[in-house]
Enzyme design. Structure first.
Site, PDB file in Angstrom:
ATOM      1  N   SER A   1       0.819  -1.208   0.000  1.00  0.00           N
ATOM      2  CA  SER A   1       0.000   0.000   0.000  1.00  0.00           C
ATOM      3  C   SER A   1       0.859   1.267   0.000  1.00  0.00           C
ATOM      4  CB  SER A   1      -0.966  -0.071   1.185  1.00  0.00           C
ATOM      5  OG  SER A   1      -2.119   0.628   0.863  1.00  0.00           O
TER       6      SER A   1
ATOM      7  N   HIS B   1      -7.516  -5.841   0.192  1.00  0.00           N
ATOM      8  CA  HIS B   1      -6.294  -5.064   0.411  1.00  0.00           C
ATOM      9  C   HIS B   1      -5.544  -5.602   1.641  1.00  0.00           C
ATOM     10  CE1 HIS B   1      -4.131  -1.308  -0.205  1.00  0.00           C
ATOM     11  NE2 HIS B   1      -4.195  -1.070   1.102  1.00  0.00           N
TER      12      HIS B   1
HETATM   13  C1  GCU Z   1      -5.281   4.781   1.970  1.00  0.00           C
HETATM   14  C2  GCU Z   1      -4.758   5.539   0.772  1.00  0.00           C
HETATM   15  C3  GCU Z   1      -4.039   4.621  -0.209  1.00  0.00           C
HETATM   16  C4  GCU Z   1      -2.978   3.827   0.526  1.00  0.00           C
HETATM   17  C5  GCU Z   1      -3.619   3.118   1.703  1.00  0.00           C
HETATM   18  C6  GCU Z   1      -2.636   2.383   2.618  1.00  0.00           C
HETATM   19  O1  GCU Z   1      -6.315   3.934   1.572  1.00  0.00           O
HETATM   20  O2  GCU Z   1      -5.860   6.180   0.180  1.00  0.00           O
HETATM   21  O3  GCU Z   1      -3.423   5.377  -1.236  1.00  0.00           O
HETATM   22  O4  GCU Z   1      -2.345   2.953  -0.355  1.00  0.00           O
HETATM   23  O5  GCU Z   1      -4.250   4.067   2.548  1.00  0.00           O
HETATM   24  O6  GCU Z   1      -1.471   2.698   2.662  1.00  0.00           O
HETATM   25  O7  GCU Z   1      -3.101   1.486   3.344  1.00  0.00           O
END
Ligand code: GCU
Length: 342
Positions: A181, A324
């Site tokens: 992420s 995710h």
């Molecule tokens: C949020 C953000 C993303 C990122 C994520 C994370 O959702 O909007 O861009 O990748 O956090 O790091 O868990």
């Protein structure tokens, strides 16, 4: 296959030109490299993972033109064997093991692993006086092209690489950087900035990571810069609502990893990250890889099906079931990708 038309092409540009565009416009320029990195072993446990590994806590003290900064890392290394391939994992917590880091399984596959807890480098907020940010930005003030937190976290991965390359038990050709992420965005940037990495593994990095901004669904530049402006340099704000006609796009970040490998992992249900555009970025980066004489992205002429992996090129890829997360499936694909080559 469906592709995105009129993407700005990095082909014809030198790698340093690609990188300086990405740094000036998006992530910001990083602090200079340290003159020296000194390690102090704080603890060592030879009984880790049923005594198959040693787990160490190490402090790294860095001296550079900005002054001095010390941060901790964890290091797990198999007790039997030599020439271990290694991961430098930027993680959200400093737990070993952790839900994002199945350390015993990684050890059982013959890998060593460093863990950097990202907020030991600087907090995940707009405070630029915290930890390393406070060292490099006296009074917490940045210029418009100075890096944000992603750049500082990437700096730490490069510094751990400096240290890893002094360890005789590691295979110095096969040290990779991994992140999920926001830390997947960071891993891609670290990979682009240091040709000594074997591969940069981006897990579900999405917007401003592996996913093309143009025609992206889910998160867009406006969303990410609204909540997390401090991840980037201030110049990036000028691209809010300009996703459709950026002068560069995220396949430049993948391309800047050439000639070493880069790997993009997606999750089927990760709509915010936009798996389709993560895949299409690999497709778009292929031409640049090939121009550098590397094998690019070997993939079928269609969008991928959940569960598929494309491991035959210098751009590796998989898309798994689920949401995710940095899962065991992801790690096993990463280790399989590395192991098939050497
Ligand atoms: C949020 C953000 C993303 C990122 C994520 C994370 O959702 O909007 O861009 O990748 O956090 O790091 O868990």
């Amino acid at each position: 296959m469906e592709i995105i038309n009129n993407l700005p092409s990095p082909v014809g540009l030198r790698k340093d030109e690609i990188i300086s565009t990405l740094l000036r416009e998006e992530y910001g320029f990083l602090p200079s490299r340290p003159f020296s990195v000194t390690a102090k072993e704080e603890s060592s446990d030879g009984g880790f993972a049923a005594s198959k590994a040693t787990l160490k806590r190490i402090s790294l003290t860095c001296k550079g033109e900005w002054g001095e900064f010390t941060f901790p890392v964890s290091y797990a290394v198999p007790r039997v064997g030599s020439s271990f391939p290694c991961f430098i994992h930027l993680n959200f917590r400093d737990f070993i093991p952790d839900k994002y880091q199945p350390t015993e399984e990684i050890i059982d596959n013959g890998f060593a692993i460093f863990t950097i807890y990202y907020q030991d480098i600087s907090s995940d907020n707009g405070d630029f006086t915290d930890k390393f940010a406070g060292v490099v930005y006296p009074e917490g003030k940045r210029e418009s092209d100075d890096c944000g937190k992603i750049g500082l976290w990437a700096w730490a991965a490069l510094t751990v690489l400096d240290y890893a390359l002094t360890l005789p038990e590691l295979d110095h050709r096969r040290i990779s950087v991994v992140g999920h992420s926001r830390l997947g965005k960071t891993a891609l940037l670290a990979g682009a900035l240091d040709k000594r990495f074997y591969c940069a593994f981006s897990n579900d990095s999405g917007c401003s990571g592996a996913a093309l901004a143009k025609e992206k669904t889910g998160e867009r530049i406006k969303d990410i810069t609204k909540v997390f402006p401090y991840w980037f340099c201030e110049n990036y704000l000028k691209y809010v609502d300009k996703d459709e006609n950026l002068p560069f796009d995220q396949h430049w970040l993948l391309a800047a990893n050439a000639p070493h490998r880069v790997y993009v992992a997606s999750a089927e249900d990760d709509g915010w990250a936009c798996p389709k555009n993560e895949y299409l970025a690999c497709v778009a980066a292929d031409e640049y890889y090939k121009k550098q004489g590397s094998v690019g992205f070997i993939h079928p002429d269609r969008l991928p099906l959940t569960g598929e992996r494309f491991h035959d090129g210098d751009i590796g890829y998989h898309i798994r079931r689920g949401s995710h997360f940095l899962s065991r499936d992801d790690w096993h694909n990463y280790m399989r990708y590395i192991n098939q080559y050497d």
